[in-house]
Design a protein around this motif. Structure first.
Motif, PDB file in Angstrom:
ATOM      1  N   THR A 106       0.828  -1.211   0.000  1.00  0.00           N
ATOM      2  CA  THR A 106       0.000   0.000   0.000  1.00  0.00           C
ATOM      3  C   THR A 106       0.858   1.255   0.000  1.00  0.00           C
ATOM      4  O   THR A 106       0.605   2.199  -0.756  1.00  0.00           O
ATOM      5  CB  THR A 106      -0.928   0.020   1.231  1.00  0.00           C
ATOM      6  OG1 THR A 106      -1.789  -1.113   1.186  1.00  0.00           O
ATOM      7  CG2 THR A 106      -1.781   1.292   1.239  1.00  0.00           C
ATOM      8  N   ARG A 107       1.881   1.268   0.815  1.00  0.00           N
ATOM      9  CA  ARG A 107       2.764   2.433   0.863  1.00  0.00           C
ATOM     10  C   ARG A 107       3.564   2.578  -0.424  1.00  0.00           C
ATOM     11  O   ARG A 107       3.885   3.701  -0.839  1.00  0.00           O
ATOM     12  CB  ARG A 107       3.710   2.341   2.067  1.00  0.00           C
ATOM     13  CG  ARG A 107       3.002   2.617   3.394  1.00  0.00           C
ATOM     14  CD  ARG A 107       3.987   2.749   4.536  1.00  0.00           C
ATOM     15  NE  ARG A 107       3.323   3.177   5.767  1.00  0.00           N
ATOM     16  CZ  ARG A 107       3.951   3.477   6.895  1.00  0.00           C
ATOM     17  NH1 ARG A 107       5.276   3.388   6.951  1.00  0.00           N
ATOM     18  NH2 ARG A 107       3.278   3.868   7.958  1.00  0.00           N
ATOM     19  N   SER A 108       3.907   1.470  -1.061  1.00  0.00           N
ATOM     20  CA  SER A 108       4.604   1.532  -2.346  1.00  0.00           C
ATOM     21  C   SER A 108       3.744   2.249  -3.380  1.00  0.00           C
ATOM     22  O   SER A 108       4.220   3.123  -4.127  1.00  0.00           O
ATOM     23  CB  SER A 108       4.941   0.117  -2.846  1.00  0.00           C
ATOM     24  OG  SER A 108       5.966  -0.465  -2.078  1.00  0.00           O
ATOM     25  N   LEU A 109       2.459   1.872  -3.434  1.00  0.00           N
ATOM     26  CA  LEU A 109       1.543   2.492  -4.390  1.00  0.00           C
ATOM     27  C   LEU A 109       1.309   3.963  -4.061  1.00  0.00           C
ATOM     28  O   LEU A 109       1.286   4.821  -4.951  1.00  0.00           O
ATOM     29  CB  LEU A 109       0.217   1.733  -4.418  1.00  0.00           C
ATOM     30  CG  LEU A 109       0.281   0.301  -4.959  1.00  0.00           C
ATOM     31  CD1 LEU A 109      -1.071  -0.387  -4.806  1.00  0.00           C
ATOM     32  CD2 LEU A 109       0.697   0.290  -6.422  1.00  0.00           C
ATOM     33  N   LEU A 110       1.129   4.281  -2.769  1.00  0.00           N
ATOM     34  CA  LEU A 110       0.903   5.669  -2.367  1.00  0.00           C
ATOM     35  C   LEU A 110       2.128   6.541  -2.649  1.00  0.00           C
ATOM     36  O   LEU A 110       1.991   7.699  -3.068  1.00  0.00           O
ATOM     37  CB  LEU A 110       0.543   5.734  -0.885  1.00  0.00           C
ATOM     38  CG  LEU A 110      -0.857   5.227  -0.499  1.00  0.00           C
ATOM     39  CD1 LEU A 110      -1.019   5.224   1.014  1.00  0.00           C
ATOM     40  CD2 LEU A 110      -1.935   6.102  -1.142  1.00  0.00           C
ATOM     41  N   ALA A 111       3.313   5.984  -2.439  1.00  0.00           N
ATOM     42  CA  ALA A 111       4.535   6.729  -2.731  1.00  0.00           C
ATOM     43  C   ALA A 111       4.632   7.031  -4.218  1.00  0.00           C
ATOM     44  O   ALA A 111       4.987   8.139  -4.635  1.00  0.00           O
ATOM     45  CB  ALA A 111       5.760   5.939  -2.270  1.00  0.00           C
ATOM     46  N   GLY A 112       4.288   6.038  -5.035  1.00  0.00           N
ATOM     47  CA  GLY A 112       4.309   6.236  -6.475  1.00  0.00           C
ATOM     48  C   GLY A 112       3.277   7.251  -6.929  1.00  0.00           C
ATOM     49  O   GLY A 112       3.538   8.078  -7.807  1.00  0.00           O
ATOM     50  N   MET A 113       2.081   7.222  -6.348  1.00  0.00           N
ATOM     51  CA  MET A 113       1.025   8.170  -6.709  1.00  0.00           C
ATOM     52  C   MET A 113       1.414   9.600  -6.350  1.00  0.00           C
ATOM     53  O   MET A 113       1.179  10.533  -7.124  1.00  0.00           O
ATOM     54  CB  MET A 113      -0.273   7.774  -6.018  1.00  0.00           C
ATOM     55  CG  MET A 113      -0.883   6.485  -6.532  1.00  0.00           C
ATOM     56  SD  MET A 113      -2.269   5.884  -5.531  1.00  0.00           S
ATOM     57  CE  MET A 113      -3.508   7.116  -5.925  1.00  0.00           C
ATOM     58  N   THR A 114       2.013   9.776  -5.175  1.00  0.00           N
ATOM     59  CA  THR A 114       2.459  11.105  -4.758  1.00  0.00           C
ATOM     60  C   THR A 114       3.541  11.620  -5.704  1.00  0.00           C
ATOM     61  O   THR A 114       3.531  12.789  -6.111  1.00  0.00           O
ATOM     62  CB  THR A 114       2.999  11.061  -3.319  1.00  0.00           C
ATOM     63  OG1 THR A 114       2.010  10.511  -2.452  1.00  0.00           O
ATOM     64  CG2 THR A 114       3.363  12.457  -2.842  1.00  0.00           C
ATOM     65  N   ALA A 115       4.470  10.745  -6.076  1.00  0.00           N
ATOM     66  CA  ALA A 115       5.518  11.127  -7.026  1.00  0.00           C
ATOM     67  C   ALA A 115       4.900  11.499  -8.371  1.00  0.00           C
ATOM     68  O   ALA A 115       5.403  12.382  -9.079  1.00  0.00           O
ATOM     69  CB  ALA A 115       6.515   9.982  -7.199  1.00  0.00           C
ATOM     70  N   GLY A 116       3.786  10.845  -8.729  1.00  0.00           N
ATOM     71  CA  GLY A 116       3.110  11.135  -9.990  1.00  0.00           C
ATOM     72  C   GLY A 116       2.560  12.550 -10.054  1.00  0.00           C
ATOM     73  O   GLY A 116       2.621  13.209 -11.090  1.00  0.00           O
ATOM     74  N   VAL A 117       2.004  13.032  -8.943  1.00  0.00           N
ATOM     75  CA  VAL A 117       1.472  14.395  -8.895  1.00  0.00           C
ATOM     76  C   VAL A 117       2.602  15.409  -9.087  1.00  0.00           C
ATOM     77  O   VAL A 117       2.487  16.355  -9.878  1.00  0.00           O
ATOM     78  CB  VAL A 117       0.756  14.659  -7.552  1.00  0.00           C
ATOM     79  CG1 VAL A 117       0.319  16.117  -7.471  1.00  0.00           C
ATOM     80  CG2 VAL A 117      -0.454  13.745  -7.398  1.00  0.00           C
TER      81      VAL A 117
END
Length: 289
Positions: A106-117
């Motif tokens: 979950t944190r891997s995906l959230l970290a990637g999403m934040t980097a995406g913004v």
């Protein structure tokens, strides 16, 4: 986490260099497929075969036309991937488990999403806007001479906002694509570590390719919406959505998905392989924790 029980901290300087170089190599190898995918999404060609598009462009517009917007994409890809890796690694270093050095899925995906913004705001939207406008213009009015000229004309006509047409679609794509791509890749890397699998070039390439496969079908609708927003004349997200529905409905959102899949698998494999190699070659900039 390394074999001695400590985790390496990848500093921003390393992420910036490795991500930028990886992005440049990936863009140089895969650009013709990106060009063909964009033409397919714009609806200016009626084929699903990217090589038919490439052949037609070379015959009717000349070989240079196939690389319309390429310098802009090289710079954009370097910036995009540099920012993507810097922000992702910074977030990952904060969120990872102190003992194992790993992130939960979950944190891997959230970290990637934040980097995406972050990536969408500072690199992806403006460079993709210019690239798409150049490709669209090349098959129509041909009023743009270069990426810099296109940016200047669009700015003079509509201000800074002109460079952010398609921001919603681009950001949604960046959030989902970076989240899925970086998250999937990090999950695979953590799996390797938990099984004591030695890192190799082949596994880095395969991890990137798998991440690219998952990313493509999860994010293709956002990619198509973004492309329709970023035509040479520009369109709002609502206008682009209506245009897509009028062109053929829901299925049009997956236009160019096969060619994007091939490009994404190839680019993912190249990008993560180059990133790992460059990062590993810069030990003085790696700190141990």
């Amino acid at each position: 986490m390394n074999r001695e029980g400590t985790s390496k901290i990848i500093l921003p300087s390393v992420s910036l260099a490795a991500g930028g170089i990886g992005g440049a190599v990936e863009a140089a190898v895969t650009y013709p497929l990106e060009f063909a995918k964009t033409r397919m999404q714009l609806g200016t060609v009626k084929t699903r075969n990217p090589f038919v598009v490439i052949n037609h462009v070379v015959r009717t517009e000349g070989l240079p036309a196939l690389y319309k917007g390429f310098p802009n994409v090289i710079l954009g890809s370097m910036g995009k991937n540099a920012i993507r890796f810097v922000s992702f690694d910074a977030i990952k270093n904060v969120w990872k488990d102190a003992e194992t050095g790993e992130l939960t899925p979950t944190r891997s995906l959230l970290a990637g999403m934040t980097a995406g913004v972050v990536t969408s705001i500072f690199a992806v939207t403006p460079t993709q806007r210019i690239k798409t406008a150049l490709i669209d213009d090349g098959g129509g009015e041909r009023r743009f001479r270069s990426g810099l000229h296109a940016a200047r004309v669009m700015y003079q006509e509509r201000g800074l906002a002109a460079l952010y047409y398609g921001f919603s679609g681009t950001t949604l794509k960046a959030i989902s694509a970076t989240g899925v791509r970086m998250g999937t890749y990090n999950i695979l890397k953590d799996y390797e570590h938990s099984r004591n699998i030695q890192p190799k070039m082949s596994t880095s390439f395969m991890n990137g390719a798998v991440a690219g496969f998952v990313t493509t079908y999860a994010t293709q609708p956002f990619d198509t919406l973004k492309t329709r927003c970023q035509t040479s004349n520009g369109a709002s997200t609502v206008e682009a959505f209506r245009n897509i529905m009028a062109d053929g409905g829901i299925r049009v959102f997956w236009s160019g998905s096969i060619v994007r899949l091939g490009r994404t698998i190839l680019s993912g494999g190249i990008l993560f392989t180059v990133y790992e190699k460059i990062a590993a070659a810069m030990p003085p900039l790696l700190g141990a924790k």
